[in-house]
Design a protein around this motif. Structure first.
Motif, mmCIF file in Angstrom:
data_model
loop_
_atom_site.group_PDB
_atom_site.id
_atom_site.type_symbol
_atom_site.label_atom_id
_atom_site.label_comp_id
_atom_site.label_asym_id
_atom_site.label_seq_id
_atom_site.Cartn_x
_atom_site.Cartn_y
_atom_site.Cartn_z
ATOM 1 N N ASP A 40 0.877 -1.165 0.000
ATOM 2 C CA ASP A 40 0.000 0.000 0.000
ATOM 3 C C ASP A 40 0.914 1.214 0.000
ATOM 4 O O ASP A 40 1.697 1.397 0.935
ATOM 5 C CB ASP A 40 -0.886 -0.033 1.246
ATOM 6 N N ASP A 59 -2.661 6.869 -5.070
ATOM 7 C CA ASP A 59 -2.749 5.909 -3.967
ATOM 8 C C ASP A 59 -2.888 4.550 -4.624
ATOM 9 O O ASP A 59 -3.744 4.366 -5.491
ATOM 10 C CB ASP A 59 -3.984 6.157 -3.085
ATOM 11 N N GLN A 61 -3.090 0.354 -3.842
ATOM 12 C CA GLN A 61 -3.170 -0.807 -2.974
ATOM 13 C C GLN A 61 -3.081 -2.050 -3.854
ATOM 14 O O GLN A 61 -3.885 -2.219 -4.771
ATOM 15 C CB GLN A 61 -4.486 -0.841 -2.183
ATOM 16 N N THR A 63 -2.886 -6.274 -3.793
ATOM 17 C CA THR A 63 -2.996 -7.544 -3.080
ATOM 18 C C THR A 63 -2.692 -8.650 -4.085
ATOM 19 O O THR A 63 -2.469 -8.377 -5.266
ATOM 20 C CB THR A 63 -4.408 -7.763 -2.483
#
Length: 193
Positions: A40, A59, A61, A63
């Motif tokens: 992140d 931004d 993120q 996974t």
């Protein structure tokens, strides 16, 4: 009043930049089986394509299953969001939603240039993408997927990359990674330090 505010903001930004000592770094090839790890991060993005420059905040993120990337205006408003999962990629911008099988196809179609997210996922962590062949220049820079990649770290934190610069004919992308909120170093069965 606005001139004074701009001047103070400029001094603050210069002061913030001077607290970091950048150190050029080489990409560390991963050997053996690599386990992807979530991250992140926020930062700034500058793109120069065929002589036209664009600057934004972001931004991101990541996974193991998906990526969420918010592109922000200089004052912090989200102007576009990108979501990648096993079904493909969705871009929401200007109130319209666009879909494609991969990020490179979608960004090339919408922006005129491809964002190499499949490699960038690894490059922002300081490693070549394990699924693509790569070479190293004599200066220690990475060459992969048609890009020359320069990785810079902060002398006070050599684990997390601070800046990643990508170049290829007619285009450059520069990411300044200013806020790592989650970062797990990548490791393999036989890691190279």
């Amino acid at each position: 009043m606005m001139v004074r505010l701009f001047f103070l903001l400029s001094l603050f930004m210069l002061g913030a930049c001077s607290t970091f000592k950048d150190v050029p770094s080489t990409a560390a090839p991963l050997q053996g089986q690599v386990q992807d790890q979530p991250f992140d991060v926020s930062g700034r993005l500058a793109v120069n394509f065929e002589g036209k420059g664009h600057v934004a905040g972001f931004d991101w993120q990541h996974t193991l299953e998906d990526d969420q990337l918010a592109i922000k205006s200089p004052i912090g408003n989200t102007v576009a969001s990108l979501h990648r999962d096993r079904h493909g990629v969705t871009l929401l911008a200007d109130g319209r939603e666009q879909f494609a099988d991969d990020v490179e196809t979608l960004t090339e179609r919408q922006l005129g240039w491809p964002l190499p997210l499949s490699g960038l996922v690894w490059w922002v962590r300081g490693h070549p993408a394990p699924q693509f062949p790569f070479t190293m220049t004599t200066e220690g820079h990475l060459q992969q997927q048609g890009w020359l990649i320069r990785i810079t770290r902060d002398a006070a934190n050599l684990v997390q990359p601070r800046r990643v610069e990508l170049e290829r004919e007619g285009m450059s992308i520069r990411l300044v990674l200013s806020d790592w909120r989650q970062f797990v170093p990548l490791q393999s069965e036989r890691s190279v330090p």
